[in-house]
Write a protein that holds these residues in place. Sequence first.
Motif, PDB file in Angstrom:
ATOM      1  N   ASN A   1       0.800  -1.233   0.000  1.00 15.83           N
ATOM      2  CA  ASN A   1       0.000   0.000   0.000  1.00 15.83           C
ATOM      3  C   ASN A   1       0.829   1.277   0.000  1.00 15.83           C
ATOM      4  OD1 ASN A   1      -2.991  -0.822   0.296  1.00 15.83           O
ATOM      5  ND2 ASN A   1      -1.865  -2.189   1.659  1.00 15.83           N
TER       6      ASN A   1
ATOM      7  N   VAL B   1       3.265   2.268   2.000  1.00 17.44           N
ATOM      8  CA  VAL B   1       3.770   2.823   3.264  1.00 17.44           C
ATOM      9  C   VAL B   1       5.274   2.531   3.258  1.00 17.44           C
ATOM     10  CG1 VAL B   1       3.521   2.853   5.779  1.00 17.44           C
ATOM     11  CG2 VAL B   1       1.571   2.273   4.336  1.00 17.44           C
TER      12      VAL B   1
ATOM     13  N   MET C   1       0.711   9.363   4.339  1.00 18.76           N
ATOM     14  CA  MET C   1       0.965   8.228   5.241  1.00 18.76           C
ATOM     15  C   MET C   1      -0.080   8.163   6.370  1.00 18.76           C
ATOM     16  SD  MET C   1       3.749   6.611   4.313  1.00 18.76           S
ATOM     17  CE  MET C   1       5.410   6.791   3.681  1.00 18.76           C
TER      18      MET C   1
ATOM     19  N   LYS D   1      -3.030   6.203   5.299  1.00 16.23           N
ATOM     20  CA  LYS D   1      -2.639   4.812   5.025  1.00 16.23           C
ATOM     21  C   LYS D   1      -2.529   4.031   6.328  1.00 16.23           C
ATOM     22  CE  LYS D   1      -0.021   5.637   0.755  1.00 16.23           C
ATOM     23  NZ  LYS D   1      -0.727   4.968  -0.324  1.00 16.23           N
TER      24      LYS D   1
ATOM     25  N   GLN E   1      -5.902   3.213   7.586  1.00 21.72           N
ATOM     26  CA  GLN E   1      -6.437   2.078   6.813  1.00 21.72           C
ATOM     27  C   GLN E   1      -5.824   0.763   7.316  1.00 21.72           C
ATOM     28  OE1 GLN E   1      -5.237   2.594   2.742  1.00 21.72           O
ATOM     29  NE2 GLN E   1      -6.293   0.753   2.065  1.00 21.72           N
TER      30      GLN E   1
ATOM     31  N   ASP F   1      -5.272  13.020   2.767  1.00 22.60           N
ATOM     32  CA  ASP F   1      -4.735  12.975   1.404  1.00 22.60           C
ATOM     33  C   ASP F   1      -5.683  13.692   0.433  1.00 22.60           C
ATOM     34  OD1 ASP F   1      -6.580  10.954   1.956  1.00 22.60           O
ATOM     35  OD2 ASP F   1      -5.551   9.408   0.817  1.00 22.60           O
TER      36      ASP F   1
ATOM     37  N   SER G   1       6.632   8.094  -1.414  1.00 30.38           N
ATOM     38  CA  SER G   1       5.215   7.764  -1.417  1.00 30.38           C
ATOM     39  C   SER G   1       4.393   8.977  -0.958  1.00 30.38           C
ATOM     40  CB  SER G   1       4.966   6.574  -0.486  1.00 30.38           C
ATOM     41  OG  SER G   1       3.614   6.233  -0.495  1.00 30.38           O
ATOM     42  N   ASP G   2       4.872   9.646   0.104  1.00 33.00           N
ATOM     43  CA  ASP G   2       4.147  10.798   0.644  1.00 33.00           C
ATOM     44  C   ASP G   2       4.083  11.941  -0.379  1.00 33.00           C
ATOM     45  OD1 ASP G   2       2.877  11.330   3.238  1.00 33.00           O
ATOM     46  OD2 ASP G   2       4.170  13.104   3.274  1.00 33.00           O
TER      47      ASP G   2
ATOM     48  N   SER H   1       2.294  10.396  -4.125  1.00 35.64           N
ATOM     49  CA  SER H   1       0.875  10.043  -4.020  1.00 35.64           C
ATOM     50  C   SER H   1       0.002  11.294  -3.959  1.00 35.64           C
ATOM     51  CB  SER H   1       0.623   9.164  -2.796  1.00 35.64           C
ATOM     52  OG  SER H   1       1.484   8.052  -2.830  1.00 35.64           O
TER      53      SER H   1
END
Length: 479
Positions: free
Chosen positions: A29, A31, A153, A156, A159, A183, A217-218, A221
């Motif tokens: 995912n 992270v 993050m 995420k 989640q 996000d 990713s941060d 995304s």
Amino acid sequence: MDSCIPSNLLERVSLSDIENEARDFALCNGVVFRSKSLTSDNVVEQAPITIFPSPFPRKYFELSLSMQQDVNLLMHRISFNHAFLKASLERTISVDEFTKNLFEVYERVEKEGQSQPINFNLLRADYMLDTKKEELELKQVEVNTIAAGFAIMGPKLSQFHHHIVSKYGRPDDLKSLPENKCDYQFARAFIDAWEVYGKPGSIILFVIEDTRTLNISDQRSMEFRISELRPDVKVVRRTFAQLIECAKLKDNQRLMIDHNDEVAIVYFRYGYAPDHYPSSEYWSLRHLIERSRALKCPSLNGQLAGVKKIQQIICNKDILEKFIDTKAAERMHRTFAGIWSLDKTEEGDSNYNKILQQPSNYVLKPQREGGANNIYGENIRKFLLNVESLDTREAYIAMDYIRPPVVVNLISSPIKLSEGNSLFRQIDSELGIFGTILGDTNSIIMNREAGHVLRSKRICYNEGGVSSGQGVIDSPYLF
Ligand code: ADP
Ligand code: MG
């Protein structure tokens, strides 16, 4: 409550199974961070995370959310108050080269006249709980007005913990996990700001580090969320070095990059530390961007509003009340820890002596962002004894040390944990609340609370940098 790990967990599942599950969720995912040791851009590793959400009192969580619009407004109004910024930072800029450089570019643009009257910002206010009094208190650590991270993050982890609690917790436990959509809220704010700029085809520029982006990713995304909501809005990522080559102003201060792409928004994920500006060309570029018509996230005045010296000055309730209404100021003021000037004044001298007596009750902070700059414990005494006769002292502020409650959680990390093999760790937490604001000096176009992130650290550390391995990303279990 010091943990929400189910008491019979280890009867149902082995630690290695749960560790594998956490790692795989993280990898599947996004992270993740880019690997520091393997320098291929194609290699990521999981970010350090807690396997369960950490307990956080609902009352203080809700309080911090409910204050965020006031926090946004406070920073917004400070950023537009030139006289206040100038008077507050006068002494700091005489001793701190970096703040001086920021301030000089800001003043130059003030004098030349702003071509963009609207400020746009994406902020994060950070809090810790303090156990020093009989009843817990919520205390603000700082408000980040530039490059506030973890808006991707945060959700995420919410989640992931939803998955873990569904699988291993009691059904009712899910009610303790708050919704978290920062996000999309940040992406929505970008789109609001882009629409206010009002030029179809214009782009959003992300200013990124000159080195490999580890927290990919941060950052990326966020771009993907924006394009999910508005496929016609393009994001372009450029370093300062690239922009020095390609950025220019055209037709009424429009910022153009590459082959005539007009920039609607400049989003700084970089530019908050002295080594981000290795030569005068970098400062000239910052000046060029600042005087352009593009919306800056943040403008230099917004960045300056977030410096620690300002945080110290607005600890005075009368000053705070100049910016927000009395009720909001009273409520917010209760979340301020004591912050003390170290200026070479009578008051600063008396603070200096008080701190020297009990250094472990304070943290010394310079005017810096990004972690690992503060001074703690016995190092404070050494530092103060060395600078007593120097102006350097004025570049720092001292803050009452916050002693957060300790909770137990399981940690999943790519970095080998030093003591033993158990994943159980004693940690403490810092809650970040995101906010988005857009407006000019007279009117507010958008002002929203925008979700949260919990970051925790093992109690043996003073600071919890996540990419440096001391900190872990977490989410709150409300009780
Ligand atoms: P930075 O701009 O570098 O993030 P911060 O003020 O947020 O500076 O401090 C960095 C870290 O230091 C925080 O995340 C927190 O872990 C710790 N810290 C900061 N202020 C305090 C305080 N008053 N008491 C205890 N820990 C603190
Ligand atoms: Mg911080």
